[in-house]
Design a protein around this motif. Sequence first.
Motif, PDB file in Angstrom:
ATOM      1  N   UNK B 335     -22.422  18.740 -58.335  1.00 20.01           N
ATOM      2  CA  UNK B 335     -22.552  18.252 -56.962  1.00 20.01           C
ATOM      3  C   UNK B 335     -23.419  19.160 -56.090  1.00 20.01           C
ATOM      4  N   UNK B 416     -10.212  26.602 -51.798  1.00 16.72           N
ATOM      5  CA  UNK B 416     -10.384  25.190 -51.448  1.00 16.72           C
ATOM      6  C   UNK B 416     -10.689  25.055 -49.955  1.00 16.72           C
ATOM      7  N   UNK B 417      -9.975  25.831 -49.140  1.00 17.20           N
ATOM      8  CA  UNK B 417     -10.215  25.780 -47.693  1.00 17.20           C
ATOM      9  C   UNK B 417     -11.601  26.326 -47.369  1.00 17.20           C
ATOM     10  N   UNK B 420     -14.146  23.355 -48.555  1.00 10.98           N
ATOM     11  CA  UNK B 420     -14.079  22.012 -48.000  1.00 10.98           C
ATOM     12  C   UNK B 420     -14.453  21.950 -46.536  1.00 10.98           C
ATOM     13  N   UNK B 437     -13.083  22.349 -58.456  1.00 10.94           N
ATOM     14  CA  UNK B 437     -14.187  21.434 -58.755  1.00 10.94           C
ATOM     15  C   UNK B 437     -13.865  20.014 -58.283  1.00 10.94           C
ATOM     16  N   UNK B 438     -12.613  19.586 -58.563  1.00  9.42           N
ATOM     17  CA  UNK B 438     -12.246  18.204 -58.238  1.00  9.42           C
ATOM     18  C   UNK B 438     -12.235  17.951 -56.735  1.00  9.42           C
ATOM     19  N   UNK B 439     -11.908  18.969 -55.947  1.00 12.65           N
ATOM     20  CA  UNK B 439     -11.759  18.762 -54.505  1.00 12.65           C
ATOM     21  C   UNK B 439     -12.942  19.255 -53.691  1.00 12.65           C
ATOM     22  N   UNK B 440     -14.007  19.711 -54.361  1.00 10.76           N
ATOM     23  CA  UNK B 440     -15.129  20.243 -53.588  1.00 10.76           C
ATOM     24  C   UNK B 440     -16.426  20.060 -54.352  1.00 10.76           C
ATOM     25  N   UNK B 441     -17.497  20.684 -53.877  1.00 10.53           N
ATOM     26  CA  UNK B 441     -18.789  20.576 -54.572  1.00 10.53           C
ATOM     27  C   UNK B 441     -19.001  21.744 -55.535  1.00 10.53           C
TER      28      UNK B 441
END
Lengths: 196, 463
Positions: B335, B416-417, B420, B437-441
């Motif tokens: 991404x 994550x914070x 994102x 990876x799943x929740x961000x780029x």
Amino acid sequence: MRIRFQGRAVLPGRLSGEAIVTRSGFNTLASFYQALLSGSRKAVCSDQDNAELFGRDLKDKIVCLPVSIGSTSAGAAWDRVAHRGIAPKAMLFSQAMDSLTAAGLIIACLWAGKRVVAVDRLGQRFLDEIRDGDEISVREDGTVTIVRIPKTEPCAPSRRRCGARGSGSSGSRAAGRERQGKEALLEAKREKLAEK
Amino acid sequence: MRIQANERERARNRPGHEKAKHVRWRYTAAGLAGMDLTREEKEILCGGKGPALQKVMRTLVWYGQTLGAKRFVDIEGDGHFALSSLLPGTGPRLEMLDELAEAGLKTKYPFTLDPRPPLDFENLDLSPGQERAFARLFSGQSRFEERMRQLGLRDENAFTCTPYFPEVGNIPRRGQVLAWSESSCVIFVNSVLGARTNRNAVIMDLFSNILGKTPLTGLLMEAGRRAGWLIKLKVSKLPDPQLLGGAIGRRVVDGVPFIVGLDRFLGSGLNERTVDYLKDMGAACAAIGAVGLFHAENITPEAVDLGTKLLARRHNVQVIDEIELQELSASYPVMWKKRNARPERCLIGCPHLSLRELRWWTGRISRALRAHGRKRVAVKTTLCAAPQVIARFQAGQNSRKQLGRMGLTLSPTCPEAYMDNPLCAGEAVATDSNKLRAFSTARLSAVDELPDLIASGRIRRGR
């Protein structure tokens, strides 16, 4: 054509709208995160793992899905999405609703005062039948009806004369072309978003 | 749902009124079965202990009915919630916390929270623009923490997604009933420690702990802990836990898997290495699927005691092999804005690292630097861990000096914070975490490739 399904109304309500379908799990946080952070008025799905929904606006749509997946932050995400007025109209589950979505939608209803209608246990056949863009109506008792207008067949050569008498068939052909054009445009937009 | 009782009904159901017995049927929505409530619970539901607690109770009753719970069960230990800020998306609204705190409500037991947002600028090497943006994004942090202290936060350092490590000390006992959130914590305490908690959503966790009760359903019951999936591993070496977790999560979605074949590589029972492996595998399972519990044959406590008796009578059998894991790794989209960009930052520790993992990563990166003939890392790298784990690691003078020499930083923040938000989402960030990876780029790199990437600044060809 009308196809009727009976589910369990967890957050009952009567409404109708356009279906948007995912056959893989719906990751609530990943789907809404970017829309919430950017302060957008749309709920463009940002879940890169969900090719069916990625880049599409979920606001005021009826999301048809098997089950939700992902982080437990979904509770807060639903509350925020509902509070900001960018939530889907309804969530229709083929399986039993998972604890995260249940919690999020109930909190949104009781604490943010915004109800997202939710019906679950509609069965696998519902997910097999439903297609993107179908018109759906939902009733308080959990009855879900797919209203599908059958495609108009182009006139056979031998019947052309009868079609030529009225404006109906040429009108429907024009509408069909317009619809195809719109779909192509939407598809191109979706691809562009996916590329981004 | 007839949950909105009118004034007359409320008066009829005030505490002590004999009609309170009708609570059960009145709180039944179309298609939802009622719950059996105790006298005390009915009193709360009718507003006998204040309107704020009544609202909490109404939420929990509706939630319990939806999940098919017949009654509530008492919570038996400290809580942990996936709350860490008021950030839209993951955090609650401040008005809600105000309402709870102003009513004087508090959790029955103290609780820990997810890691603080990236406000420790000295550790993160941010640009001035990023610092300003984070300060603005998390401007309500002190207010949030004040509210959390009022609601029962354990202490000032109770911010981590690995509260179950001995340094932090929020360690549930086997069989203890809890109402936790944070998907990686829930799966860990259920599977590795044998405690009992459902995958509670954020906010619902807080409500349950305020009430001191949670609906008796799902993973709290024996039936809910039976495995509906038998996962057989056909691999020649120990798989990357991040990929294996991703593969299992994708297969079983919200089911309970019984994993066969891990003990060939990890040995029987639990040790530090196994615990760390299961932590990472579980986090990926829970983020990519919705798994709240797994059993690993001869390793996790319930699997050691009961073995294949844990399998449901009708269960699915699936095989995971090396080809599937390779295909899965290749299927993850990159991404980054430019696919072949040089990585700008590396974030390790989602979920937070253990003390053993901190030492392991430091050693591996040090070796990679020597192999590349370099003294400092080529990519800004932050290792994330609980404040207590970092303090313990830094207590050794050598560790601190070694980190400084290599240019590595330690932070108790949440990767994550960090990722994102639009400002950092554009950075080319590499990580070892499938969850991140799943929740961000962020781009996933295999554990054995990451030290090279950090030392050289280059990604191996073909990745």
